[in-house]
Design an enzyme around this catalytic site. Structure first.
Site: not given
Length: 304
Positions: A51, A134, A152, A207, A214, A217, A223
């Site tokens: 991370e 985060y 994030d 995304c 899209c 997706c 959406c």
DNA sequence: TACTCGTGGCG
DNA sequence: TCGCCAAGAGT
């Protein structure tokens, strides 16, 4: 069906939001990248290291560095036992080397405060060097399978588009962002942890900021941004960041010289990296103030 | 809050 | 090509 169409009662909104998390999690189960820090046997320390490395640095650049790091320093105690300069050197070209210094300080704090074990609660994680809003939640969720909103830039963008119908997340507003994501998480802790990484993966792979895919997706029919015709961002475009010729650039040149040398380097070596003496001075002063560089007379080194 | 802080991939 | 952007944190 859209979220707004179902939002006339709290109950139906709840149902719609849970459907979103489930849909994204299902997508994740068959489309996620096979990243080593996502393996079930990945240690909390290895998750934490990933991370920190991933803060503002792409996965493709992190992966090899992460493998080398974990082989050399498999626990916080291993890292804490070596000088911070070695962490900076091993950080190589991941960028923002202050992260390496803080990760070393983080390992030291874990040894001193937590008996060498990565703590499993958000507040204790937040108190560690280099661990912010985060990363603390990411470690709690991904390493300890807890239920926390993990927000994030990817998640902010996904929520902005799917729920709010906006092109991007706009300026970060942490408390509001946490609440917006919290309502999307399932109650079950393990399911919430999986949904959190799934939202991130969707933002990273589908995304995306520039050319969202899209057509691929799983949320394309739900959406809000898509249903509104994918309007462009309305706010002012963010200030463009140049790099070449900046103080940051000169710092990078100096750090590259120091990383490459196993011995103290004469100040004159740093004078060769950039013609502007004033700018060199600013860069070196900054590095000294950050603790990334030590000066002994006419010589400079990484911190021992 | 807005700025600083590396480096490189990608459209 | 070149500007945008990237699993943010600290001040």
């Amino acid at each position: 069906m859209t979220v707004t169409a179902y939002s006339f009662t709290g109950l139906s909104l709840r149902i719609a939001t849970e459907a979103i998390a489930q849909t994204v999690t299902d997508w994740y189960d068959t489309n996620a990248r096979d990243l080593p820090w996502r393996q079930p046997d990945a240690s909390p320390w290895s998750v934490l290291v990933s991370e920190v490395m991933l803060q503002q640095t792409q996965v493709s650049r992190v992966e090899p560095a992460w493998h080398r790091w974990m082989e050399r320093w498999p626990t916080p105690a291993h890292l804490a036992a070596d000088p911070p300069g070695e962490a900076i050197r091993a950080w190589d070209r991941l960028g923002y080397p202050r992260r390496a210094l803080r990760l070393h300080a983080c390992a030291t704090a874990i040894v001193e405060r937590h008996d060498g074990e990565v703590p499993d609660d958000v507040d204790a994680l937040l108190a560690l060097p280099g661990i912010g809003m985060y990363t603390a939640r990411a470690v709690a969720a991904f390493a300890f399978r807890q239920r926390h909103p993990v927000v994030d830039t990817n998640v902010r963008r996904v929520v902005a588009r799917v729920v709010e119908g906006a092109a991007d997340g706009g300026a970060a507003t942490t408390p509001a962002d946490l609440r917006a994501v919290e309502v999307l998480l399932p109650d079950d802790h393990e399911a919430a942890a999986r949904a959190s990484v799934a939202f991130m993966e969707l933002g990273a792979m589908i995304c995306t900021a520039r050319a969202p895919r899209c057509a691929a997706c799983p949320l394309t029919t739900v959406c809000a941004w898509r249903l509104a015709g994918s309007p462009p961002a309305d706010g002012p475009s963010r200030r463009t960041q140049r790099y070449h010729g900046t103080d940051r650039y000169v710092r990078g040149l100096m750090m590259a010289v120091l990383r490459a040398s196993d011995e103290p380097v004469p100040l004159g070596r740093l004078d060769e990296v950039w013609p502007d003496a004033q700018q060199r001075q600013r860069a070196l002063d900054g590095l000294l103030a950050d603790g990334l560089v030590r000066r002994r007379g006419a010589m400079v080194t990484l911190p021992g």
